[in-house]
Design a protein around this motif. Sequence first.
Motif, short mmCIF file in Angstrom:
data_model
loop_
_atom_site.label_atom_id
_atom_site.label_comp_id
_atom_site.label_asym_id
_atom_site.label_seq_id
_atom_site.Cartn_x
_atom_site.Cartn_y
_atom_site.Cartn_z
N LEU A 133 35.19 -5.14 24.25
CA LEU A 133 34.45 -4.04 23.61
C LEU A 133 33.87 -3.14 24.69
O LEU A 133 33.06 -3.58 25.50
CB LEU A 133 33.33 -4.63 22.72
CG LEU A 133 32.31 -3.64 22.16
CD1 LEU A 133 32.98 -2.61 21.24
CD2 LEU A 133 31.21 -4.39 21.38
N ASP A 190 32.62 -0.22 15.25
CA ASP A 190 33.28 -1.30 16.00
C ASP A 190 33.84 -2.35 15.03
O ASP A 190 34.95 -2.88 15.23
CB ASP A 190 32.29 -2.00 16.94
CG ASP A 190 31.76 -1.10 18.05
OD1 ASP A 190 32.32 -0.01 18.26
OD2 ASP A 190 30.77 -1.50 18.71
N THR A 193 26.55 -12.97 16.62
CA THR A 193 25.68 -11.91 16.08
C THR A 193 26.30 -10.53 16.29
O THR A 193 25.86 -9.56 15.67
CB THR A 193 24.28 -11.92 16.75
OG1 THR A 193 24.43 -11.68 18.15
CG2 THR A 193 23.57 -13.25 16.53
N ASN A 194 27.27 -10.43 17.18
CA ASN A 194 27.90 -9.12 17.43
C ASN A 194 28.80 -8.75 16.25
O ASN A 194 29.56 -9.57 15.75
CB ASN A 194 28.70 -9.16 18.73
CG ASN A 194 29.09 -7.77 19.17
OD1 ASN A 194 29.84 -7.06 18.49
ND2 ASN A 194 28.57 -7.36 20.32
N LEU A 195 28.71 -7.50 15.82
CA LEU A 195 29.48 -7.07 14.64
C LEU A 195 30.99 -7.16 14.87
O LEU A 195 31.75 -7.35 13.92
CB LEU A 195 29.08 -5.65 14.24
CG LEU A 195 27.78 -5.63 13.43
CD1 LEU A 195 27.06 -4.29 13.54
CD2 LEU A 195 28.07 -5.96 11.96
N MET A 216 23.00 2.49 21.07
CA MET A 216 22.74 1.52 19.99
C MET A 216 21.41 1.79 19.30
O MET A 216 20.47 2.28 19.92
CB MET A 216 22.78 0.12 20.57
CG MET A 216 24.19 -0.25 21.02
SD MET A 216 24.33 -1.90 21.63
CE MET A 216 23.92 -1.67 23.34
N GLY A 217 21.34 1.45 18.01
CA GLY A 217 20.14 1.73 17.22
C GLY A 217 19.88 3.23 17.21
O GLY A 217 18.76 3.70 17.24
N ALA A 218 20.97 3.99 17.14
CA ALA A 218 20.92 5.43 17.37
C ALA A 218 21.22 6.25 16.12
O ALA A 218 21.24 7.47 16.18
CB ALA A 218 21.92 5.79 18.47
N GLY A 219 21.50 5.58 15.00
CA GLY A 219 21.87 6.31 13.79
C GLY A 219 23.27 6.87 13.86
O GLY A 219 23.67 7.70 13.05
N LEU A 220 24.05 6.37 14.82
CA LEU A 220 25.42 6.86 15.02
C LEU A 220 26.47 5.87 14.52
O LEU A 220 27.68 6.10 14.67
CB LEU A 220 25.66 7.18 16.51
CG LEU A 220 24.77 8.29 17.09
CD1 LEU A 220 24.98 8.42 18.60
CD2 LEU A 220 25.06 9.62 16.39
N GLY A 221 26.01 4.76 13.94
CA GLY A 221 26.93 3.82 13.30
C GLY A 221 27.87 3.09 14.25
O GLY A 221 28.94 2.64 13.83
N GLY A 222 27.49 2.95 15.52
CA GLY A 222 28.39 2.35 16.50
C GLY A 222 28.83 0.93 16.14
O GLY A 222 30.03 0.61 16.20
N GLY A 223 27.88 0.10 15.76
CA GLY A 223 28.22 -1.29 15.41
C GLY A 223 29.15 -1.34 14.21
O GLY A 223 30.12 -2.12 14.18
N LYS A 279 31.48 -0.11 25.24
CA LYS A 279 30.45 0.65 24.49
C LYS A 279 30.16 1.99 25.17
O LYS A 279 29.87 2.04 26.36
CB LYS A 279 29.13 -0.14 24.43
CG LYS A 279 29.07 -1.30 23.48
CD LYS A 279 29.18 -1.00 22.00
CE LYS A 279 28.15 -0.14 21.35
NZ LYS A 279 28.43 0.02 19.88
N LEU A 287 23.79 -6.45 25.03
CA LEU A 287 24.39 -6.64 23.71
C LEU A 287 25.08 -8.02 23.69
O LEU A 287 25.98 -8.27 24.48
CB LEU A 287 25.41 -5.53 23.40
CG LEU A 287 26.10 -5.61 22.04
CD1 LEU A 287 25.09 -5.56 20.89
CD2 LEU A 287 27.10 -4.46 21.87
N THR A 300 17.08 0.44 11.57
CA THR A 300 17.41 0.94 10.23
C THR A 300 16.49 0.36 9.15
O THR A 300 15.98 1.10 8.30
CB THR A 300 18.89 0.60 9.92
OG1 THR A 300 19.71 1.19 10.93
CG2 THR A 300 19.31 1.12 8.56
#
Length: 303
Positions: free
Chosen positions: A98, A114, A74-76, A104-111, A100, A69, A186
């Motif tokens: 951060l 954060d 580019t990191n949120l 990531m890219g998991a549909g869990l809204g992590g970015g 983690k 990551l 997404t």
Amino acid sequence: MTSPATPTTAVSVLAPAKVNLILRILDRRPDGFHNLWSLMQTVRLEDTVSVRLSDEHEEIRLHCDAPGLAVDHTNLVYRAAAAALRRSGRSVGLTIALGKRIPMGAGLGGGSSDAAATILALNQLLNLGWTVKDMMEVGQALGSDVPFFFTAPSAFVSGRGEQVAPVRLVGSKWVVLVNPGFPVETKWAYHRLSSTRAAVRPLSPAQAALAGAAEVSWNTVLPLMENDFETPVFDAHPILRQIRTRLLAEGAEAALLSGSGATVFGLFADEATAVRAAASFQYDTALTVFVVPVGSGPLACRV
Ligand SMILES: C[C@@](CO)(OP(=O)(O)O)[C@H](O)COP(=O)(O)OP(=O)(O)OC[C@H]1O[C@@H](n2ccc(N)nc2=O)[C@H](O)[C@@H]1O
Ligand SMILES: Nc1ncnc2c1ncn2[C@@H]1O[C@H](COP(=O)(O)OP(=O)(O)O)[C@@H](O)[C@H]1O
């Protein structure tokens, strides 16, 4: 004699993952985004965002424990810190760590979580006095899911994601999150959904009746759970449909794809049943499985 208060120089925020208990994707808008209607809920799987004032004038330094990551612009988290500083007009140096845990890219809204946590941390650290509405405005430019996290733990979300109405979900549940070890992008999922479905299906009368309620029970929500991404994403990744079937067979009261995937989650009445269901996935080493309760409080700072 009281000594003067020591100024706060560091703040930590636990950034929770979310699941979409209901996710209905409606019409595509002229700006390319889709209107949606969702009931979103945080779960107790959390990243950690720790922000510290540093001596480096006007520099943001981000450290992250997740290999792969990027820690650049580019990191949120970086983008949220830069956007908050820009709006505040303050020029300070920041060191951000951060941690983690959320896939990531998991549909869990992590970015997105954060990013919300970073904005909340800066509001506190720099004494900005922003309201939730102010923080949401900064957040919504970074991602459609960001505003929700300021209304945690549960909210109805509509528009592109910027319209949020908190709701009290009475009672608790345990959640088994099963991540297959590959991401679903997404943008790809939205494109695949709108290019494969014949027409947009309106909300069911029962879903429409739920919208905007101040308080709902799990018993009302459970039969109304569905996610419009399931058909297009499950068709591309049949393993995800199998995971959902297994969760239901292991006693889940409901099981669903979260967001655009790739995580599938099951809801359980108690911890013991959830732990047993999670154990049934233990021989598949490609999967990562978490057993956590649903979230019960708002996004909050720890000094
Ligand atoms: C699907 C959902 C459901 O909660 O979550 P995830 O699966 O990503 O966690 C969200 O709508 C994702 O929100 P978020 O991940 O913040 O998306 P964004 O960065 O704003 O947008 C990524 C891309 O998704 C599409 N997009 C996103 C939101 C929306 N309402 N309509 C869209 O069409 C657009 O193509 C956009 O370029
Ligand atoms: N702090 C961050 N945490 C996670 N992903 C991030 C972050 N900053 C930027 N990203 C990028 O955003 C993408 C999707 O983020 P994430 O929130 O994990 O997934 P989702 O949108 O499926 O919930 C990641 O693949 C990654 O490239």
